[in-house]
Design an enzyme around this catalytic site. Structure first.
Site, PDB file in Angstrom:
ATOM      1  N   ASP A  22     -13.944  -4.245  -1.851  1.00 27.56           N
ATOM      2  CA  ASP A  22     -13.770  -4.091  -0.408  1.00 27.56           C
ATOM      3  C   ASP A  22     -15.121  -4.350   0.263  1.00 27.56           C
ATOM      4  O   ASP A  22     -16.086  -3.628   0.004  1.00 27.56           O
ATOM      5  CB  ASP A  22     -13.299  -2.671  -0.064  1.00 27.56           C
ATOM      6  CG  ASP A  22     -11.930  -2.360  -0.665  1.00 27.56           C
ATOM      7  OD1 ASP A  22     -11.130  -3.304  -0.841  1.00 27.56           O
ATOM      8  OD2 ASP A  22     -11.659  -1.176  -0.949  1.00 27.56           O
TER       9      ASP A  22
ATOM     10  N   ASP B 139       0.884  -1.170   0.000  1.00 24.97           N
ATOM     11  CA  ASP B 139       0.000   0.000   0.000  1.00 24.97           C
ATOM     12  C   ASP B 139       0.913   1.208   0.000  1.00 24.97           C
ATOM     13  O   ASP B 139       1.705   1.391   0.929  1.00 24.97           O
ATOM     14  CB  ASP B 139      -0.882   0.013   1.250  1.00 24.97           C
ATOM     15  CG  ASP B 139      -1.868  -1.149   1.256  1.00 24.97           C
ATOM     16  OD1 ASP B 139      -2.483  -1.408   0.214  1.00 24.97           O
ATOM     17  OD2 ASP B 139      -1.993  -1.812   2.300  1.00 24.97           O
TER      18      ASP B 139
END
Lengths: 195, 252
Positions: B130, B11
């Site tokens: 998600d 990330d």
């Protein structure tokens, strides 16, 4: 040594250029027929969809040129499939350099399509695989395949056996991604560059 | 035999690797280029790079950093974060990405999946989903880096994404992300059985056994994790040795 990587807007060519760069080899990305004809070695990578790739090759006149080449030639992934006669993918006529037809993996419970990930090579029978062992891992990502035939120089299974690599005269091709298959893939590229 | 894949995820925010808990409270985890090449050497099967600032701040993914990472990598490389157009995808592929992951833009306009799959092939289009558990409604899909609930059912959306041409689903459980309590086995299994394409499980990995569980009980095709790898808690090789002992096919 002049190495041409054929540019026909066929997907992840940059990965192939980086892989050659890591091996200390400079290559030229080109669609120029003259540059391709005079190169010592030719790489023909590709990803994506067969019919639009053939359309692009025809637009550039490369569909006529490629079958006439005589120097060592390495097709990768879609660049292998395009060497066949015909693809089930959008009913595409291919370059016709090798005698196979490209077909889609049948629906089999437990075997998702695309066939994506690291799988083992078997029945290795070419100097292209010098230094490799049976059951070495390489990276595949594809939904269509070339069946096993007399042109097959390596096999893989998902779950049916298919051509992981093929050869006819100076035309070598692999269904997996040599440029993304770690040290095993690097070795195959090195073997090809020595041909 | 096709193996199960182990995928470290970077990330990235402002050029650094970061990691938070349930998408918040970020801490620094190092230089992405150095981490990427370390993981490739240690036997990672693939690498995912998510520019987590891209969507919120509406800026393009850091193409130059993608190029620097791709140059190092001889394993497949997926890039996501703020991708919304054919031009975005073209720029990433031209700079060394092998696949792209789309999320918010696909939810805003699902036909984007069809367009990208037609143009670049399904094999390079990953749809990242998600999901967060809400009692009593079940698993719902969030968008815009986990800030907005679409109220879409997770299985329903993943099936639609695959039908539209996604070649892979990257399913992150926000309820598990960063907790190290294990992957969300129920929703991962439900999605994996509902779609015909590979499913990457993400969110919650804390132990080697968590990976065994997600492969054996939830039919995941790959397991993705970040902090346990970045902070050296589990080595990729020792994880794969554990999986092999459990009878799971891995590349060693």
């Amino acid at each position: 040594m002049e190495i041409a990587v054929i540019d026909y807007k066929g997907g992840n060519v940059q990965s192939v250029l980086f892989a050659l760069d890591r091996l200390g080899v400079r290559a030229t990305l080109t669609a120029d027929p003259e540059a391709i004809r005079r190169a010592d070695k030719i790489l023909f990578p590709g990803e994506g969809e067969a019919a639009s790739a053939m359309q692009e090759l025809r637009a550039q006149g490369l569909d006529q040129l490629l079958p006439t080449l005589t120097q060592p030639f390495l097709g990768i992934c879609l660049g292998m499939q395009l060497l066949g006669q015909h693809s089930e993918e959008n009913n595409a006529d291919l370059l016709g350099i090798l005698p196979f037809d490209v077909v889609r993996f049948p629906t089999t419970p437990g075997f998702k399509v695309p066939h994506m990930g690291w799988n083992t090579l078997q029945q290795l029978r070419s100097p292209l695989f010098a230094g490799l062992r049976e059951e070495d891992y390489v990276y595949f990502v594809h939904s269509y395949y070339a069946p096993v035939g007399e042109y097959t120089i390596a096999e893989a299974a998902y779950p049916i056996s298919f051509s992981a690599a093929v050869q006819h005269k100076n035309f070598y091709a692999v269904q997996f991604h040599t440029e993304k298959s770690g040290p095993v893939g690097n070795r195959i590229l090195e073997n090809f560059l020595k041909m | 035999m096709l193996t199960k894949r182990i995928i470290p995820c970077l990330d990235v925010k402002d050029g650094r690797t970061v990691k938070g808990v349930r998408f918040e409270g970020l801490r620094d985890a190092g230089d992405p280029v150095a981490l990427a090449s370390r993981y490739a050497r240690e036997g990672a099967d693939e690498l995912v790079f998510l520019d987590i600032t891209a969507t919120n701040q509406k800026r393009a993914t850091l193409v130059a950093l993608v190029r620097d990472v791709a140059r190092e990598l001889d394993i497949p490389f997926t890039v996501g974060g703020g991708i919304g157009t054919v031009q975005d995808v073209e720029a990433l592929l031209m700079n060394g990405a092998d696949k792209v992951s789309i999320n918010s833009a696909a939810l805003a306009r699902p036909a984007l999946i069809d367009e990208l799959a037609r143009r670049f092939g399904s094999q390079c289009i990953v749809v990242a989903a998600d999901a967060r558990y809400h009692a009593p409604d079940g698993w719902q899909i969030y968008t815009r880096a986990g800030t907005h609930n679409t109220a879409l059912d997770a299985v329903h959306w993943c099936r639609e994404a695959a039908d539209r041409g996604a070649g892979e689903i990257l399913l992150t459980s926000m309820s598990n992300d960063g907790t190290k309590d294990g992957f969300a086995l129920d929703i991962t299994g439900a999605v994996s059985r509902a779609v015909g394409v590979p499913v990457v499980a993400s969110g919650g990995a804390g132990s080697k056994q968590d990976f065994t569980n997600v492969f054996q009980q939830a039919d995941a095709d790959a397991g993705l994790a970040a902090s346990i790898f970045h902070f050296g808690e589990i080595g990729i090789r020792e994880l794969k040795e554990h999986l092999r002992q459990d009878g799971i096919p891995v590349r060693l």
